[in-house]
Design an enzyme around this catalytic site. Structure first.
Site, short mmCIF file in Angstrom:
data_model
loop_
_atom_site.label_atom_id
_atom_site.label_comp_id
_atom_site.label_asym_id
_atom_site.label_seq_id
_atom_site.Cartn_x
_atom_site.Cartn_y
_atom_site.Cartn_z
N LYS A 35 9.73 -13.81 -4.36
CA LYS A 35 8.89 -14.02 -3.17
C LYS A 35 7.61 -13.19 -3.30
CE LYS A 35 11.47 -10.46 -0.74
NZ LYS A 35 12.63 -10.22 0.14
N ARG A 130 18.01 -9.36 11.80
CA ARG A 130 16.77 -10.07 11.53
C ARG A 130 17.07 -11.56 11.64
NH1 ARG A 130 13.75 -7.93 6.14
NH2 ARG A 130 15.13 -9.56 5.34
N TYR A 253 -14.68 11.98 0.46
CA TYR A 253 -14.85 11.85 1.91
C TYR A 253 -14.04 12.92 2.64
CZ TYR A 253 -17.12 7.32 1.35
OH TYR A 253 -17.98 6.32 1.03
N MET A 301 -12.76 3.69 -1.26
CA MET A 301 -12.54 2.25 -1.37
C MET A 301 -12.48 1.81 -2.84
SD MET A 301 -14.81 -0.91 0.13
CE MET A 301 -14.56 -0.54 1.85
C1 LIG Z 1 13.67 -9.67 -0.64
C2 LIG Z 1 15.06 -10.12 -0.54
C3 LIG Z 1 15.98 -9.83 -1.56
C4 LIG Z 1 15.66 -8.93 -2.73
O1 LIG Z 1 15.59 -7.61 -2.27
P1 LIG Z 1 15.40 -6.40 -3.32
O2 LIG Z 1 15.61 -5.18 -2.50
O3 LIG Z 1 14.00 -6.50 -3.80
O4 LIG Z 1 16.39 -6.61 -4.37
C5 LIG Z 1 17.25 -10.37 -1.46
N1 LIG Z 1 17.60 -11.14 -0.39
C6 LIG Z 1 16.74 -11.42 0.61
C7 LIG Z 1 17.19 -12.25 1.75
C8 LIG Z 1 15.44 -10.91 0.57
O5 LIG Z 1 14.61 -11.19 1.57
#
Ligand SMILES: *Cc1c(COP(=O)(O)O)cnc(C)c1O
Length: 358
Positions: A35, A130, A253, A301
């Protein structure tokens, strides 16, 4: 000449990390989690280095379609399921596996005409609060899906909230046991931390993400230092200026760093607009000319300053590693109060990416 900054992606490390993960979960199927554009590594360019995986897991329909069009024929899992009933058309066309976490999605599947049954991950809320069905409701949701002619294979899925922490997974596993008491089908529970630490959670499929890219789920590199996992991304740049400063002189800065004596400092072509964390304080580790040193003062930046005291041979054009093999992304993240996850995903589009062996 473009600015000297580059994110270098080591595709052999990526493939090797998948092999390491197989060693932790022998005989178990692996969803490689890609992802967020493969955690900022560039999905389109990297996926074929993971072609030994059993499936790819992601969230974005466009990324799923891209994988199919690039030739990936194996399973693709939509981790958050679909967002609108009309998404089911693409899910059917591109033969995607979808998570289902809410009743409205069951209704939508029941109303949709598929060309072939759709494989479904039925999400259980085991404590993260969630996504997912509550344990009491999960068996009914799974049964409702099983009764639909649209449904192909069903899998029990949940996500761990703190597998990388001392609390571990026991509480959530108990919820899985309760919801899945009468469930004979496959299960998919483990993220990276559970894949490394809790073999009893592996079942048929695991879902590692961050460890594919060679960073630690806990944020502490020491936790994976002996696994054989290797950093995939190296963020590197060069010194573009050198200053000799005196006692009392201040840097950057806000003048947040003040020299206590004469010293040489370097200016690096990398700043927060490249994705380097603005909150990294003085002392954040960085490598100049192969020598470990530290940042000085505020991150700008487009630039940051480094202490050249331990690197007397450094000159304009000397190489700088912001993170990679010599200074781990976890170390930089920890210093800045964040995680490697966030830093990887935040590398800015203006940073050129090179692919190959480091
Ligand atoms: C992002 C995610 C993972 C992978 O998580 P990691 O901690 O990067 O291994 C697995 N399952 C779901 C549902 C996720 O959203």
């Amino acid at each position: 000449m473009p600015r000297p900054i580059v994110a270098s992606i080591d595709l052999s490390a990526l493939a090797s990390n998948l092999t390491v993960i197989r060693g932790f979960a022998p005989g178990v199927h692996i969803w490689s989690v890609v992802k967020a554009n493969a955690y900022g590594h560039g999905l389109q360019r990297i996926w074929s280095s993971l072609a030994g995986t059993d499936g790819f897991a992601l969230l974005d329909l466009n990324e799923a379609v891209m994988l199919r069009e690039q030739g990936w024929q194996g399973p693709i899992l939509l981790l958050e399921g679909f967002f609108k009933p009309e998404d089911l058309t693409l899910i059917d066309t591109y033969r995607l596996t979808t998570a289902v976490h809410s009743d409205w999605q069951i209704d939508a599947i029941g109303r949709h005409r598929f060309s072939a049954p759709v494989d479904i991950y039925v999400k259980l809320n085991s404590g993260m609060n969630r996504l997912g069905f509550a344990a009491e409701h999960w068996p009914a949701a799974a049964a409702a899906l099983a009764s639909l002619e649209q449904t192909g294979h069903l899998t029990l899925m949940t996500h761990f909230a703190h597998a990388d922490m001392p609390e571990g997974v026991a509480q959530q596993e108990a919820v899985v046991e309760k919801a899945g008491r009468d469930w004979q089908g496959p299960r998919c529970l483990a993220n990276s931390a559970a894949t490394l630490l809790y073999p009893q959670t592996h079942h048929q499929w695991v879902r590692p993400g961050i460890i594919l890219y060679g960073a630690s789920p806990s944020g502490d590199w020491n936790d994976i230092a002996n696994t054989g996992l290797r950093p995939v991304m190296t963020l590197k740049s060069e010194l573009i200026a050198i200053q000799d400063i005196q006692a009392g002189d201040r840097v950057g800065y806000g003048g947040r760093f003040q020299a206590s004596g004469r010293q040489r400092i370097g200016v690096v072509a990398c700043g927060y607009a490249d994705g380097y964390p603005r909150h990294a304080p003085t002392g954040t580790p960085i490598v100049v000319d192969g020598v470990r040193t530290r940042t000085l003062g505020a991150i700008s930046m487009d630039m940051l300053a480094v202490d050249l005291t331990p690197c007397p041979l450094a000159r304009i054009g000397s190489p700088v590693e912001l993170w990679g093999n010599q200074v781990k992304i976890d170390e930089v993240a920890r210093s800045a109060g964040t995680l490697g996850y966030e830093l990887m995903c935040a590398v800015a589009p203006r940073v050129p990416v090179s692919f190959g062996q480091y």
